[in-house]
Design a protein around this motif. Structure first.
Motif, mmCIF file in Angstrom:
data_model
loop_
_atom_site.group_PDB
_atom_site.id
_atom_site.type_symbol
_atom_site.label_atom_id
_atom_site.label_comp_id
_atom_site.label_asym_id
_atom_site.label_seq_id
_atom_site.Cartn_x
_atom_site.Cartn_y
_atom_site.Cartn_z
ATOM 1 N N ARG A 51 -8.099 -9.318 -7.113
ATOM 2 C CA ARG A 51 -7.288 -8.111 -7.234
ATOM 3 C C ARG A 51 -5.831 -8.420 -6.917
ATOM 4 N NH1 ARG A 51 -10.743 -3.907 -7.716
ATOM 5 N NH2 ARG A 51 -9.097 -2.381 -7.395
ATOM 6 N N ILE A 52 -4.961 -7.505 -7.287
ATOM 7 C CA ILE A 52 -3.546 -7.605 -6.947
ATOM 8 C C ILE A 52 -3.147 -6.350 -6.200
ATOM 9 C CG2 ILE A 52 -2.950 -9.096 -8.907
ATOM 10 C CD1 ILE A 52 -1.885 -6.574 -10.329
ATOM 11 N N LEU A 54 -0.421 -3.325 -5.318
ATOM 12 C CA LEU A 54 0.625 -2.549 -5.970
ATOM 13 C C LEU A 54 1.308 -1.667 -4.931
ATOM 14 C CD1 LEU A 54 -1.311 -1.388 -9.178
ATOM 15 C CD2 LEU A 54 0.283 -3.298 -8.993
ATOM 16 N N THR A 65 -4.562 -1.402 -4.741
ATOM 17 C CA THR A 65 -4.935 -2.676 -5.374
ATOM 18 C C THR A 65 -5.556 -2.398 -6.737
ATOM 19 O OG1 THR A 65 -7.139 -2.701 -4.379
ATOM 20 C CG2 THR A 65 -5.353 -3.782 -3.141
ATOM 21 N N SER A 67 -7.679 -4.551 -10.234
ATOM 22 C CA SER A 67 -8.257 -5.744 -10.838
ATOM 23 C C SER A 67 -7.522 -6.015 -12.152
ATOM 24 C CB SER A 67 -9.754 -5.554 -11.116
ATOM 25 O OG SER A 67 -10.246 -6.589 -11.953
ATOM 26 N N PRO A 68 -6.607 -6.997 -12.212
ATOM 27 C CA PRO A 68 -5.856 -7.216 -13.455
ATOM 28 C C PRO A 68 -6.735 -7.692 -14.611
ATOM 29 C CG PRO A 68 -5.464 -9.008 -11.912
ATOM 30 C CD PRO A 68 -6.247 -7.963 -11.163
#
Length: 235
Positions: A51-52, A54, A65, A67-68
């Motif tokens: 995940r990333i 934000l 977060t 999931s890109p």
């Protein structure tokens, strides 16, 4: 030097072949779209769990977060699905024009006409509309049984489409009718391939129907050439 005018038998055959090329382009594009759609099928594809983070604009919003990879698959699934649906529609339209155009060419030659190209009527939007698909009076044609079988396959798909669409338009359908509707629409989904297969056979029937006219043309050219040679001065 101007290009010599093409005989009507050649231009008619080219017209039918152009319809084949058109249908085949959409057929190939649709196959490619189907393959592309399978590459992002969530049932078959594992989404990476990474995940990333934000953060909202300065001073507002909460951190979150995402999931890109999952988002990318969602976007591509929607995109490829749209392309697959649109190419399917174009393929079906082109396949029906190809099949009906070839059938029309055969009937026109049988009537003693000399059409230089396949002619379609247009609908209210100016688009060419398919013509009748049946090709009669081919008793001496070796591929007649295969042509008739292909015609029946197209007819079954078209009947199934009409039946399925009729059920879909009803305000209420029973469970049994809903099952019939899905079965009919599923069978109708094979219309493009069935029309394309019929078009291939009908295109060969065009060549068969042009044999007499082509032989007459060859005879005319041979006679003209012989007359020209006769008119040449003796050395």
């Amino acid at each position: 030097m101007p290009k010599p005018q093409q005989h009507w038998t050649g231009s008619l055959a080219d017209s039918v072949y152009a319809l084949y090329e058109t249908a085949n382009e959409y057929r190939t594009a649709h196959r490619a779209a189907e393959v592309a759609a399978t590459t992002v099928d969530f049932v078959r594809r594992m989404t990476h769990e990474g995940r990333i983070g934000l953060e909202g604009p300065a001073g507002c919003g909460r951190a979150s977060t995402r999931s890109p990879h999952g988002q990318a698959l969602t976007v591509l699934h929607r995109l490829y699905g749209t392309v697959e649906s649109e190419t399917a529609g174009h393929y079906e339209e082109a396949a029906l024009l190809y099949a009906s155009g070839a059938a029309w060419a055969v009937r026109a030659v049988q009537r003693g006409e000399r059409p230089p190209v396949v002619v379609f009527r247009v609908d209210d939007h100016g688009a060419p509309a398919p013509r009748a698909l049946h090709v009669p009076n081919l008793d001496n044609y070796a591929e007649r049984p295969a042509l008739e079988a292909a015609y029946r396959a197209v007819s079954l798909c078209m009947d199934a489409a009409e039946y399925g669409e009729d059920l879909a338009d009803r305000d209420y359908v029973s469970d049994h009718e809903a099952g019939e509707m899905h079965r009919a629409l599923g069978e109708a989904g094979g219309l493009a391939d069935a029309a394309f297969a019929y078009g291939l056979l009908a295109q060969r029937a065009v060549s068969f129907s042009l044999i007499t006219a082509r032989r007459a043309r060859e005879s005319e050219l041979a006679q003209a050439h012989a007359a020209k040679q006769t008119d040449q001065p003796t050395p």
